[in-house]
Write a protein that holds these residues in place. Structure first.
Motif, PDB file in Angstrom:
ATOM      1  N   GLY A 281      -0.288  16.034 -40.915  1.00  0.00           N
ATOM      2  CA  GLY A 281       0.081  15.083 -41.958  1.00  0.00           C
ATOM      3  C   GLY A 281       1.570  15.075 -42.241  1.00  0.00           C
ATOM      4  O   GLY A 281       2.176  14.013 -42.427  1.00  0.00           O
ATOM      5  N   ALA A 282       2.178  16.266 -42.275  1.00  0.00           N
ATOM      6  CA  ALA A 282       3.620  16.346 -42.538  1.00  0.00           C
ATOM      7  C   ALA A 282       4.408  15.674 -41.419  1.00  0.00           C
ATOM      8  O   ALA A 282       5.334  14.883 -41.672  1.00  0.00           O
ATOM      9  CB  ALA A 282       4.037  17.802 -42.684  1.00  0.00           C
ATOM     10  N   GLY A 283       4.050  15.985 -40.182  1.00  0.00           N
ATOM     11  CA  GLY A 283       4.744  15.362 -39.058  1.00  0.00           C
ATOM     12  C   GLY A 283       4.533  13.859 -39.024  1.00  0.00           C
ATOM     13  O   GLY A 283       5.454  13.090 -38.716  1.00  0.00           O
ATOM     14  N   ALA A 284       3.321  13.418 -39.348  1.00  0.00           N
ATOM     15  CA  ALA A 284       3.020  11.987 -39.363  1.00  0.00           C
ATOM     16  C   ALA A 284       3.847  11.263 -40.421  1.00  0.00           C
ATOM     17  O   ALA A 284       4.345  10.151 -40.186  1.00  0.00           O
ATOM     18  CB  ALA A 284       1.532  11.773 -39.618  1.00  0.00           C
ATOM     19  N   GLY A 285       4.010  11.889 -41.583  1.00  0.00           N
ATOM     20  CA  GLY A 285       4.820  11.268 -42.629  1.00  0.00           C
ATOM     21  C   GLY A 285       6.256  11.090 -42.206  1.00  0.00           C
ATOM     22  O   GLY A 285       6.870  10.022 -42.417  1.00  0.00           O
ATOM     23  N   ILE A 286       6.841  12.111 -41.591  1.00  0.00           N
ATOM     24  CA  ILE A 286       8.221  12.019 -41.112  1.00  0.00           C
ATOM     25  C   ILE A 286       8.327  10.965 -40.015  1.00  0.00           C
ATOM     26  O   ILE A 286       9.272  10.163 -39.971  1.00  0.00           O
ATOM     27  CB  ILE A 286       8.695  13.388 -40.588  1.00  0.00           C
ATOM     28  CG1 ILE A 286       8.783  14.399 -41.740  1.00  0.00           C
ATOM     29  CG2 ILE A 286      10.044  13.262 -39.893  1.00  0.00           C
ATOM     30  CD1 ILE A 286       9.829  14.085 -42.768  1.00  0.00           C
ATOM     31  N   ALA A 287       7.354  10.959 -39.094  1.00  0.00           N
ATOM     32  CA  ALA A 287       7.373  10.004 -37.993  1.00  0.00           C
ATOM     33  C   ALA A 287       7.338   8.567 -38.496  1.00  0.00           C
ATOM     34  O   ALA A 287       8.070   7.699 -38.002  1.00  0.00           O
ATOM     35  CB  ALA A 287       6.182  10.266 -37.062  1.00  0.00           C
ATOM     36  N   ALA A 288       6.483   8.312 -39.487  1.00  0.00           N
ATOM     37  CA  ALA A 288       6.358   6.953 -40.011  1.00  0.00           C
ATOM     38  C   ALA A 288       7.603   6.527 -40.789  1.00  0.00           C
ATOM     39  O   ALA A 288       8.033   5.369 -40.706  1.00  0.00           O
ATOM     40  CB  ALA A 288       5.120   6.862 -40.906  1.00  0.00           C
TER      41      ALA A 288
ATOM     42  N   THR B 112      -1.881  23.047 -30.756  1.00  0.00           N
ATOM     43  CA  THR B 112      -1.472  22.508 -32.053  1.00  0.00           C
ATOM     44  C   THR B 112      -0.551  21.318 -31.880  1.00  0.00           C
ATOM     45  O   THR B 112      -0.670  20.303 -32.573  1.00  0.00           O
ATOM     46  CB  THR B 112      -0.785  23.600 -32.888  1.00  0.00           C
ATOM     47  OG1 THR B 112      -1.667  24.703 -33.050  1.00  0.00           O
ATOM     48  CG2 THR B 112      -0.401  23.065 -34.259  1.00  0.00           C
ATOM     49  N   PHE B 113       0.389  21.422 -30.958  1.00  0.00           N
ATOM     50  CA  PHE B 113       1.338  20.332 -30.737  1.00  0.00           C
ATOM     51  C   PHE B 113       0.618  19.055 -30.322  1.00  0.00           C
ATOM     52  O   PHE B 113       1.003  17.953 -30.728  1.00  0.00           O
ATOM     53  CB  PHE B 113       2.353  20.744 -29.667  1.00  0.00           C
ATOM     54  CG  PHE B 113       3.488  19.771 -29.515  1.00  0.00           C
ATOM     55  CD1 PHE B 113       4.370  19.540 -30.554  1.00  0.00           C
ATOM     56  CD2 PHE B 113       3.680  19.090 -28.327  1.00  0.00           C
ATOM     57  CE1 PHE B 113       5.418  18.640 -30.429  1.00  0.00           C
ATOM     58  CE2 PHE B 113       4.721  18.195 -28.181  1.00  0.00           C
ATOM     59  CZ  PHE B 113       5.599  17.973 -29.232  1.00  0.00           C
ATOM     60  N   GLY B 114      -0.452  19.193 -29.536  1.00  0.00           N
ATOM     61  CA  GLY B 114      -1.209  18.011 -29.126  1.00  0.00           C
ATOM     62  C   GLY B 114      -1.792  17.267 -30.315  1.00  0.00           C
ATOM     63  O   GLY B 114      -1.699  16.031 -30.395  1.00  0.00           O
ATOM     64  N   TYR B 115      -2.372  17.997 -31.255  1.00  0.00           N
ATOM     65  CA  TYR B 115      -2.937  17.355 -32.449  1.00  0.00           C
ATOM     66  C   TYR B 115      -1.834  16.704 -33.298  1.00  0.00           C
ATOM     67  O   TYR B 115      -2.008  15.601 -33.810  1.00  0.00           O
ATOM     68  CB  TYR B 115      -3.699  18.377 -33.287  1.00  0.00           C
ATOM     69  CG  TYR B 115      -4.888  18.983 -32.586  1.00  0.00           C
ATOM     70  CD1 TYR B 115      -5.864  18.179 -32.014  1.00  0.00           C
ATOM     71  CD2 TYR B 115      -5.047  20.361 -32.495  1.00  0.00           C
ATOM     72  CE1 TYR B 115      -6.958  18.727 -31.355  1.00  0.00           C
ATOM     73  CE2 TYR B 115      -6.135  20.934 -31.846  1.00  0.00           C
ATOM     74  CZ  TYR B 115      -7.085  20.103 -31.272  1.00  0.00           C
ATOM     75  OH  TYR B 115      -8.161  20.652 -30.628  1.00  0.00           O
ATOM     76  N   VAL B 116      -0.709  17.403 -33.452  1.00  0.00           N
ATOM     77  CA  VAL B 116       0.394  16.874 -34.257  1.00  0.00           C
ATOM     78  C   VAL B 116       0.963  15.609 -33.620  1.00  0.00           C
ATOM     79  O   VAL B 116       1.302  14.645 -34.323  1.00  0.00           O
ATOM     80  CB  VAL B 116       1.492  17.940 -34.430  1.00  0.00           C
ATOM     81  CG1 VAL B 116       2.701  17.349 -35.138  1.00  0.00           C
ATOM     82  CG2 VAL B 116       0.960  19.135 -35.224  1.00  0.00           C
ATOM     83  N   VAL B 117       1.055  15.584 -32.303  1.00  0.00           N
ATOM     84  CA  VAL B 117       1.549  14.390 -31.607  1.00  0.00           C
ATOM     85  C   VAL B 117       0.621  13.201 -31.852  1.00  0.00           C
ATOM     86  O   VAL B 117       1.082  12.073 -32.101  1.00  0.00           O
ATOM     87  CB  VAL B 117       1.687  14.670 -30.099  1.00  0.00           C
ATOM     88  CG1 VAL B 117       1.849  13.367 -29.319  1.00  0.00           C
ATOM     89  CG2 VAL B 117       2.882  15.572 -29.835  1.00  0.00           C
ATOM     90  N   ILE B 118      -0.687  13.443 -31.782  1.00  0.00           N
ATOM     91  CA  ILE B 118      -1.645  12.363 -32.043  1.00  0.00           C
ATOM     92  C   ILE B 118      -1.422  11.773 -33.432  1.00  0.00           C
ATOM     93  O   ILE B 118      -1.392  10.545 -33.616  1.00  0.00           O
ATOM     94  CB  ILE B 118      -3.089  12.886 -31.899  1.00  0.00           C
ATOM     95  CG1 ILE B 118      -3.392  13.200 -30.430  1.00  0.00           C
ATOM     96  CG2 ILE B 118      -4.093  11.876 -32.442  1.00  0.00           C
ATOM     97  CD1 ILE B 118      -4.730  13.893 -30.212  1.00  0.00           C
ATOM     98  N   SER B 119      -1.260  12.630 -34.426  1.00  0.00           N
ATOM     99  CA  SER B 119      -1.035  12.154 -35.797  1.00  0.00           C
ATOM    100  C   SER B 119       0.286  11.410 -35.915  1.00  0.00           C
ATOM    101  O   SER B 119       0.364  10.343 -36.548  1.00  0.00           O
ATOM    102  CB  SER B 119      -1.050  13.336 -36.773  1.00  0.00           C
ATOM    103  OG  SER B 119      -2.350  13.845 -36.936  1.00  0.00           O
TER     104      SER B 119
END
Length: 590
Positions: free
Chosen positions: A174-181, A205-212
């Protein structure tokens, strides 16, 4: 009919292992789907926060500003006071975690709170951030949307009763997705989550974060458009000599990022010391103060995207004015967040870095016009260097700058400055801008997460040796007798040649009736093909294997002969190793 029970048992074991692998694979797909869902929700959260900030900005600097026209320039301070008062009330009475820039709270939830974030934080953080920025507060929406996304990930994990480890993964998603968006930088958002939030890079873990991150960026692009976060002119490295000048900028960025981090910390201490004022009233006082600065330097209010774009395009060449903006923004941001306002420090750090770089770039270009690029190039590099130093995130800064500018030509100066700034900050301070606040509360994450600490200890340093073993032909009564002598609850089982063939534990013995223990062989009840760990592996890996199999001990084998047992490691051994490591590291010079 004689049945080969040993062969049947071997076949059943193989079938069970195969079934376990299928379930594990399906669960991986299940978690990937949840990561996708978290990314979509976080992307929608970023879009919602964008429009909410726009609305609040229109409200405060439209109807409310017009209504207060009779006050004159002081209406800026009054607007800041009104916004701060609303923020203080909401934060104090609904969600204390929404105070400040948010990243530290996410780090704390990962490190100490099992990834648990209260669902109400998501909404309160969004509203208070919009009120803070909309009323002129010097803050960004990037840190808050990281906290909002992390809250979404944590809430989804709690609702679906996912394990603690995977809930933490969803928090990072969620944190990475927020920054990405927010930055339109999916790779940068993913790396930010790994480098800053988890401080850990693992493929799964990185795979899941990339998907988000990708799904969140796609949602934001669909609803807000696909354009770079910053508009810049093309720049290049004019001459290799410039790298020396960029190195000077890296040193300056490291020092200013340190000044920013500790000014923010000092300001928080100052407002916390105003005991005569209620906590919910302090953001209003901060609003008055940053409003007074904004009367003379309105460029320091709000996020300041317009100012950054001008500086990055080299449209402002006044070195003194850019230097003034650099330190004025540092002050207004510290007042806004230190007083209890809700907003992020990521974007202000970029603003400060851009002004610092633009100021030095103007000086360098004025002295050596034939050997240097324009001030805008130095502004871009300074923006990344200050972000990298303050957040101790050089990889994130480098990748994010490339994504946001979509220009690779000055990657060498960016890498050099980010590296210098990060190293200088780390040399002068043990804490980053995100952990100073936690350290002030007595929460020291010097070694960050227990997992990272355990990666510093090898199994050979924590295991028990020599190890007590039991022969495969021994009886269960022999095992019971050995348990009473050694007070151990399990042993590796070896054959006639001393090779490891299984393990037997107290749980296995309890399945054998007492009157049959003398006639029952270890061979009949032991666990075959046991999970082992090599002495050269870390105790973090040993702990992971124990958690996956829900066992309390692992035989330790020689790396050159995987059938030779040289020790055993238990959960208590891991705890003892952890305590020893922490105590040693806290000693002077440790």
């Amino acid at each position: 009919m004689n049945l080969d029970w040993e062969r049947i048992q071997d076949q059943l074991t193989k079938y069970a292992e195969r079934a376990s692998g299928i379930l594990a694979a399906n669960y991986a797909f299940y978690l990937a789907f949840i990561a996708l869902l978290v990314g979509i929700l976080s992307g929608l959260g970023a879009v919602f926060l964008f429009y909410l900030v726009q609305f609040c900005n229109w409200l405060f600097f439209g109807p409310i500003k017009d209504f207060l026209a009779f006050i004159g320039p002081l209406r800026i301070s009054i607007i800041g006071c009104i916004g701060g008062l609303l923020v203080g009330i909401l934060v104090y009475f609904l969600a204390r975690e929404a105070k400040g820039h948010g990243i530290s709270e996410v780090i704390l939830s990962v490190a100490r709170q099992r990834g648990v974030i209260r669902p109400r934080v998501v909404l309160v953080k969004a509203v208070t951030t919009a009120l803070t920025i909309g009323s002129g507060g010097s803050a960004g929406r990037e840190g808050p949307i990281a906290q909002i996304g992390a809250g979404i990930g944590s809430t989804v994990g709690q609702m679906l009763h996912i394990s603690e480890r995977h809930t933490i993964t969803l928090v990072a998603c969620g944190a990475g997705a927020g920054i990405a968006a927010t930055f339109n930088a999916p790779l940068g958002g993913a790396v930010f989550a790994m480098e800053v939030i988890l401080n850990d890079f693992t493929a799964s873990t990185f795979g899941y974060v990339v998907i988000s991150s990708v799904s969140a960026a796609l949602v934001a692009r669909a609803l807000l458009g696909n354009s770079p976060a910053f508009l810049i002119a093309p720049y290049d490295l004019v001459h290799p000599f410039e790298l020396l000048l960029y190195a000077v900028l890296g040193i300056a960025a490291g020092l200013v990022s340190l000044l920013f981090a500790y000014t923010l910390s000092w300001t928080e201490d100052f407002f916390d010391g105003l005991s005569r004022f209620p906590e919910w009233l302090r953001p209003a006082i901060g609003g008055i103060l940053f409003g007074l600065v904004g009367i003379f330097l309105p460029q320091t209010l709000g996020r300041g995207e317009g100012v950054i774009n001008q500086v990055l395009q080299g449209q402002s060449h006044l070195a003194l004015f850019l230097g003034l903006l650099c330190f004025a923004k540092l002050i207004t941001t510290s007042i806004t967040l230190g007083s209890g306002g809700s907003g992020g420090a990521l974007f202000p750090s970029m603003f400060i870095g851009a002004c610092l770089g633009g100021s030095l770039g103007s000086v360098f270009h004025g002295i050596l016009p034939a050997l240097t690029a324009g001030s805008g190039a130095y502004a871009i590099v300074g923006m990344g260097a200050l972000f990298a130093g303050a957040n101790q995130a050089p990889i994130t800064a480098i990748i994010m700058l490339f994504e946001m500018t979509q220009d690779y030509r000055i990657i060498l100066p960016i890498m050099l400055c980010c590296g210098i700034s990060t190293l200088l900050f780390r040399y002068l301070s043990k804490e980053s801008i995100n952990t100073i606040r936690l350290a002030r509360r007595g929460i020291h994450l010097r070694h960050r997460w227990d997992l990272n600490t355990m990666r510093s200890v090898l199994v050979r340093d924590a295991m028990s040796a020599p190890v007590d073993t039991i022969a495969i032909d021994a009886t269960i009564e022999d095992v019971v007798r050995l348990m009473r002598q050694t007070r151990h609850n399990g042993f590796p089982v070896i054959d006639e040649e001393g090779h490891l063939v299984g393990v037997i534990a107290l749980e296995d013995i309890r399945r054998v009736e007492a009157e049959k223990r003398q006639s029952t062989s270890v061979r009949d009840v032991m666990t075959r093909d046991p999970i082992t760990v090599m002495s050269s592996e870390t105790v973090a890996e040993a702990s992971r294997k124990m958690s996956l199999q829900e066992i309390g001990r692992l035989p330790v084998v020689d790396g050159e002969d995987l059938q030779r047992v040289i020790g055993i490691i238990t959960r208590s051994d891991i705890v003892s190793a952890y305590n020893w490591y922490v105590l040693r590291s806290e000693e002077p010079g440790g």
